[in-house]
Design a protein around this motif. Sequence first.
Motif, PDB file in Angstrom:
ATOM      1  N   LYS A   6       0.806  -1.133   0.113  1.00 12.36           N
ATOM      2  CA  LYS A   6       0.026   0.040   0.166  1.00 12.36           C
ATOM      3  C   LYS A   6       0.751   1.435   0.136  1.00 12.36           C
ATOM      4  CE  LYS A   6      -4.206  -1.949   2.086  1.00 12.36           C
ATOM      5  NZ  LYS A   6      -5.029  -1.837   3.253  1.00 12.36           N
ATOM      6  N   GLY A   7       1.935   1.217   0.673  1.00 11.18           N
ATOM      7  CA  GLY A   7       2.956   2.204   0.812  1.00 11.18           C
ATOM      8  C   GLY A   7       3.463   2.550  -0.475  1.00 11.18           C
ATOM      9  N   GLN A   8       3.931   1.461  -1.428  1.00 10.32           N
ATOM     10  CA  GLN A   8       4.558   1.642  -2.543  1.00 10.32           C
ATOM     11  C   GLN A   8       3.575   2.168  -3.757  1.00 10.32           C
ATOM     12  OE1 GLN A   8       7.429   0.914  -3.564  1.00 10.32           O
ATOM     13  NE2 GLN A   8       7.179   0.847  -5.737  1.00 10.32           N
ATOM     14  N   HIS A   9       2.262   1.641  -3.573  1.00  8.39           N
ATOM     15  CA  HIS A   9       1.191   2.249  -4.242  1.00  8.39           C
ATOM     16  C   HIS A   9       0.960   3.719  -4.133  1.00  8.39           C
ATOM     17  CE1 HIS A   9      -2.317   1.971  -6.931  1.00  8.39           C
ATOM     18  NE2 HIS A   9      -3.189   2.826  -5.820  1.00  8.39           N
ATOM     19  N   MET A  10       0.896   4.301  -2.716  1.00  7.13           N
ATOM     20  CA  MET A  10       0.597   5.663  -2.652  1.00  7.13           C
ATOM     21  C   MET A  10       1.925   6.662  -3.052  1.00  7.13           C
ATOM     22  SD  MET A  10      -1.303   5.460   1.088  1.00  7.13           S
ATOM     23  CE  MET A  10      -1.652   7.011   1.130  1.00  7.13           C
ATOM     24  N   LYS A  11       3.054   5.938  -3.249  1.00  7.22           N
ATOM     25  CA  LYS A  11       4.312   6.722  -3.833  1.00  7.22           C
ATOM     26  C   LYS A  11       3.992   6.702  -5.313  1.00  7.22           C
ATOM     27  CE  LYS A  11       7.704   4.786  -0.806  1.00  7.22           C
ATOM     28  NZ  LYS A  11       8.939   3.874  -0.849  1.00  7.22           N
ATOM     29  N   LEU A  12       3.508   5.832  -5.989  1.00  3.98           N
ATOM     30  CA  LEU A  12       3.484   5.827  -7.563  1.00  3.98           C
ATOM     31  C   LEU A  12       2.115   6.433  -7.876  1.00  3.98           C
ATOM     32  CD1 LEU A  12       4.574   2.090  -7.991  1.00  3.98           C
ATOM     33  CD2 LEU A  12       6.013   4.088  -8.331  1.00  3.98           C
ATOM     34  N   VAL A  13       0.925   6.352  -7.180  1.00  3.04           N
ATOM     35  CA  VAL A  13      -0.358   6.853  -7.600  1.00  3.04           C
ATOM     36  C   VAL A  13      -0.690   8.197  -6.631  1.00  3.04           C
ATOM     37  CG1 VAL A  13      -2.778   6.615  -8.132  1.00  3.04           C
ATOM     38  CG2 VAL A  13      -0.965   4.598  -8.405  1.00  3.04           C
ATOM     39  N   PRO A  14      -0.789   9.404  -7.558  1.00  6.89           N
ATOM     40  CA  PRO A  14      -1.080  10.712  -6.465  1.00  6.89           C
ATOM     41  C   PRO A  14      -2.345  10.351  -5.940  1.00  6.89           C
ATOM     42  CG  PRO A  14      -0.746  11.312  -8.682  1.00  6.89           C
ATOM     43  CD  PRO A  14      -0.666   9.709  -8.611  1.00  6.89           C
ATOM     44  N   VAL A  15      -2.582  10.890  -4.700  1.00  9.29           N
ATOM     45  CA  VAL A  15      -3.673  10.987  -3.789  1.00  9.29           C
ATOM     46  C   VAL A  15      -4.224  12.322  -3.869  1.00  9.29           C
ATOM     47  CG1 VAL A  15      -4.884  10.607  -1.648  1.00  9.29           C
ATOM     48  CG2 VAL A  15      -2.926   9.108  -2.266  1.00  9.29           C
ATOM     49  N   PRO A  16      -5.668  12.581  -4.154  1.00  9.88           N
ATOM     50  CA  PRO A  16      -6.197  13.778  -4.345  1.00  9.88           C
ATOM     51  C   PRO A  16      -6.377  14.315  -2.791  1.00  9.88           C
ATOM     52  CG  PRO A  16      -7.721  12.248  -4.693  1.00  9.88           C
ATOM     53  CD  PRO A  16      -6.398  11.567  -4.821  1.00  9.88           C
ATOM     54  N   THR A  17      -6.360  15.469  -2.403  1.00 13.68           N
ATOM     55  CA  THR A  17      -6.559  16.002  -1.076  1.00 13.68           C
ATOM     56  C   THR A  17      -7.656  16.907  -0.817  1.00 13.68           C
ATOM     57  OG1 THR A  17      -4.813  17.632  -1.642  1.00 13.68           O
ATOM     58  CG2 THR A  17      -4.039  15.589  -0.344  1.00 13.68           C
ATOM     59  N   ILE A  39      -4.706  -3.752  -6.308  1.00 18.51           N
ATOM     60  CA  ILE A  39      -4.972  -2.665  -5.417  1.00 18.51           C
ATOM     61  C   ILE A  39      -6.183  -1.805  -5.983  1.00 18.51           C
ATOM     62  CG2 ILE A  39      -4.352  -0.688  -4.312  1.00 18.51           C
ATOM     63  CD1 ILE A  39      -2.211  -1.822  -3.039  1.00 18.51           C
ATOM     64  N   ILE A  40      -7.380  -1.507  -5.457  1.00 17.97           N
ATOM     65  CA  ILE A  40      -8.426  -0.726  -5.957  1.00 17.97           C
ATOM     66  C   ILE A  40      -8.753   0.489  -4.830  1.00 17.97           C
ATOM     67  CG2 ILE A  40     -10.741  -0.530  -6.359  1.00 17.97           C
ATOM     68  CD1 ILE A  40     -10.770  -3.474  -7.287  1.00 17.97           C
ATOM     69  N   ARG A  41      -8.387   1.754  -5.196  1.00 18.92           N
ATOM     70  CA  ARG A  41      -8.428   2.831  -4.262  1.00 18.92           C
ATOM     71  C   ARG A  41      -9.875   3.265  -4.352  1.00 18.92           C
ATOM     72  NH1 ARG A  41      -4.674   7.950  -5.479  1.00 18.92           N
ATOM     73  NH2 ARG A  41      -6.152   8.111  -7.120  1.00 18.92           N
ATOM     74  N   VAL A  42     -10.519   3.508  -3.182  1.00 19.76           N
ATOM     75  CA  VAL A  42     -12.033   4.106  -3.174  1.00 19.76           C
ATOM     76  C   VAL A  42     -11.594   5.447  -2.258  1.00 19.76           C
ATOM     77  CG1 VAL A  42     -14.227   3.756  -2.222  1.00 19.76           C
ATOM     78  CG2 VAL A  42     -12.672   1.726  -3.150  1.00 19.76           C
ATOM     79  N   ILE A  43     -12.263   6.447  -2.767  1.00 27.92           N
ATOM     80  CA  ILE A  43     -12.037   7.760  -2.294  1.00 27.92           C
ATOM     81  C   ILE A  43     -13.512   8.327  -1.822  1.00 27.92           C
ATOM     82  CG2 ILE A  43     -11.286   9.944  -2.646  1.00 27.92           C
ATOM     83  CD1 ILE A  43      -9.367   9.257  -4.642  1.00 27.92           C
ATOM     84  N   THR A  44     -13.817   8.625  -0.792  1.00 27.92           N
ATOM     85  CA  THR A  44     -14.886   9.274  -0.112  1.00 27.92           C
ATOM     86  C   THR A  44     -14.848  10.750  -0.254  1.00 27.92           C
ATOM     87  OG1 THR A  44     -15.643   7.077   0.807  1.00 27.92           O
ATOM     88  CG2 THR A  44     -16.968   9.010   0.967  1.00 27.92           C
ATOM     89  N   ASP A  77     -11.246   4.042  -8.277  1.00 26.07           N
ATOM     90  CA  ASP A  77     -10.126   3.894  -9.233  1.00 26.07           C
ATOM     91  C   ASP A  77     -10.055   2.580 -10.003  1.00 26.07           C
ATOM     92  OD1 ASP A  77      -9.618   6.318  -8.596  1.00 26.07           O
ATOM     93  OD2 ASP A  77      -7.774   6.033  -7.573  1.00 26.07           O
ATOM     94  N   LYS A  78      -9.569   2.492 -11.354  1.00 28.41           N
ATOM     95  CA  LYS A  78      -9.383   1.227 -11.801  1.00 28.41           C
ATOM     96  C   LYS A  78      -8.310   0.523 -11.025  1.00 28.41           C
ATOM     97  CE  LYS A  78     -10.430   3.091 -16.458  1.00 28.41           C
ATOM     98  NZ  LYS A  78      -9.505   3.443 -17.874  1.00 28.41           N
ATOM     99  N   PRO A  79      -8.063  -0.923 -11.032  1.00 29.05           N
ATOM    100  CA  PRO A  79      -7.255  -1.513 -10.314  1.00 29.05           C
ATOM    101  C   PRO A  79      -5.934  -1.388 -10.822  1.00 29.05           C
ATOM    102  CG  PRO A  79      -9.360  -3.076 -10.956  1.00 29.05           C
ATOM    103  CD  PRO A  79      -9.181  -1.739 -11.822  1.00 29.05           C
ATOM    104  N   CYS A  80      -4.997  -1.379  -9.873  1.00 27.49           N
ATOM    105  CA  CYS A  80      -3.450  -1.191 -10.349  1.00 27.49           C
ATOM    106  C   CYS A  80      -3.024  -2.745  -9.567  1.00 27.49           C
ATOM    107  CB  CYS A  80      -2.872  -0.050  -9.516  1.00 27.49           C
ATOM    108  SG  CYS A  80      -3.213   1.392  -9.997  1.00 27.49           S
TER     109      CYS A  80
END
Length: 154
Positions: A51-62, A92-97, A106-109
Amino acid sequence: AVLLHITKNVANFSRDIYNDEQVAHSSIKGRVHYTNRWTEPPIGLNISRLKGQHMKLVPVPTWGVQDMDLQALCVPEIQVREVRNRRWLARIIRVITFRTGRQEVDKPCYYLYENLNWTRQATGAEFEDALAQLPPELRLFCFLKAEANFGLQM
């Protein structure tokens, strides 16, 4: 202790289903044959690191974000060359609320765990094939193990 108890119950329930339907014999004629099997994961396999690796590679909206969840699933590859060198595949599938209540999925990575490292994959074909070739009870077990970060407790 809870994960171990759940795992034993899933295994016992699955065995009972196979025996009740009389499919526990060796003939696979007319039955689905799953070619992927579970083995113990290698030391160092860690969903938190993934999950940490994924967060480094895929920007997170804030802006306007209330919550973010990373849903991870990790399965063993189909081809077992040598159990201790078996590669593991993850999705990994990211779900943002958002604060407005809107959810964005998001689409799966896809990632590959090999030689103690997670690397991002261009496609998820190998993961999806490995997942499809796991028996349903082992798919459930993989979800539980990912939630427990490959430990014994959630």
